[in-house]
Design an enzyme around this catalytic site. Structure first.
Site, PDB file in Angstrom:
ATOM      1  N   TYR A  54       8.929 117.995  11.370  1.00 37.68           N
ATOM      2  CA  TYR A  54       9.761 117.051  10.624  1.00 37.68           C
ATOM      3  C   TYR A  54      10.333 115.981  11.555  1.00 37.68           C
ATOM      4  CZ  TYR A  54      13.894 115.431   7.999  1.00 37.68           C
ATOM      5  OH  TYR A  54      14.859 114.667   7.379  1.00 37.68           O
TER       6      TYR A  54
ATOM      7  N   SER B 141      15.907 109.891  10.207  1.00 36.62           N
ATOM      8  CA  SER B 141      16.862 110.989  10.311  1.00 36.62           C
ATOM      9  C   SER B 141      17.516 110.993  11.682  1.00 36.62           C
ATOM     10  CB  SER B 141      16.162 112.333  10.078  1.00 36.62           C
ATOM     11  OG  SER B 141      17.016 113.420  10.387  1.00 36.62           O
TER      12      SER B 141
END
Length: 267
Positions: free
Chosen positions: A169, A156
């Protein structure tokens, strides 16, 4: 989802880049994973779709893959379970006779703006889903991969920009970048390429379920802070995974491709 997500780029024409290859994609019942499955099928691959429990969504992915004239196997279960990951690989090999491409795409996120309030169990569960499952599945897949095969991991943009509301995350996504680099060096001598894709904001069901549930305004503004001023569509990522899975990327390993709406991350 409103508006609905787009999964195949309009006008995308397959050219046999993955002809008769077998791909296993986690989290392919929706979002980026579904787009990858459809694009792979259009390029000639048979696809195994791993998903947690969203059977209706998975069936729709199967319908879309089979509409491209390719076979699709659905495998439901929890990638946090090492036994399931091994069993899933056995099922793929038994069904298709081999494996050429592994796409580690499944992931989860929850918003928390204060580390002191981040639940210990949530921290463990985020790593179990985003990182441990990737390890279990890759370990099970490696004996079946060989020359010109590929592993593609979804990381990401958050691994590079560090948003303060997604610490757990973001930590997993940073781990995925490092895992990709180290594993690439370990298996490159076997002709296996290992790369990653680092999406920016992409319109998938994960966003309404997490960001929107925490604060509707986060969903309203989703993607507006990119230079392009918008979120991406899953259809805009699928072709990137095709590139990494195919021999178009024959001289690329250990790298991360950034599809993020123009954000410069120097990573």
């Amino acid at each position: 989802m409103r508006p609905p997500a787009e999964f195949i780029r309009p006008g995308y024409r397959g050219s046999g880049k993955l002809e008769n290859k077998v791909a296993l994609i986690t989290g392919a019942d929706s979002g980026i994973g579904r787009s990858v499955a459809i694009h792979f099928a259009r390029e000639g691959a048979d696809v195994a779709v791993m998903y947690l429990s969203e059977s209706d969504d998975a069936e729709e992915t199967r319908r879309l893959v089979e509409a491209e004239g390719r076979r699709c196997l659905l495998v439901a279960g929890d990638i946090r379970d090492v036994a399931f990951c091994r069993e899933a690989l056995d099922q793929v090999i038994e069904t298709f006779g081999g494996l050429n491409v592994l796409v580690n795409n499944a992931g989860t996120q929850q918003v928390c703006t204060d580390l002191a309030e981040l639940d210990d169990e949530l921290w463990r569960e985020t790593f179990a889903t985003n990182m441990h499952g990737m390890f279990y599945l890759t370990k099970a897949a490696l004996p079946h991969l060989g020359e010109d095969d590929a592993i593609i991991n979804t990381t990401s943009v958050n691994a590079y920009i560090g948003p303060d509301f997604l610490v757990d995350y973001t930590a997993t996504k940073g781990a995925i970048v490092s895992f990709t680099r180290a594993l690439s060096n370990q298996v490159v001598g076997r002709g296996i390429r290992v790369n990653a894709v680092a999406p920016g904001p992409v319109w998938t069901p994960l966003q309404p379920a997490t960001l929107g549930a925490h604060d509707p305004q986060m969903l309203e503004d989703f993607g507006s802070d990119t230079p392009m001023g918008r979120a991406g569509q899953p259809s805009e990522l699928g072709p990137c995974y095709v590139f990494l899975a195919s021999l178009d990327a024959s001289f690329m390993s250990g790298q991360t491709l950034h599809l993020n709406g123009g954000m410069v991350v120097n990573g």
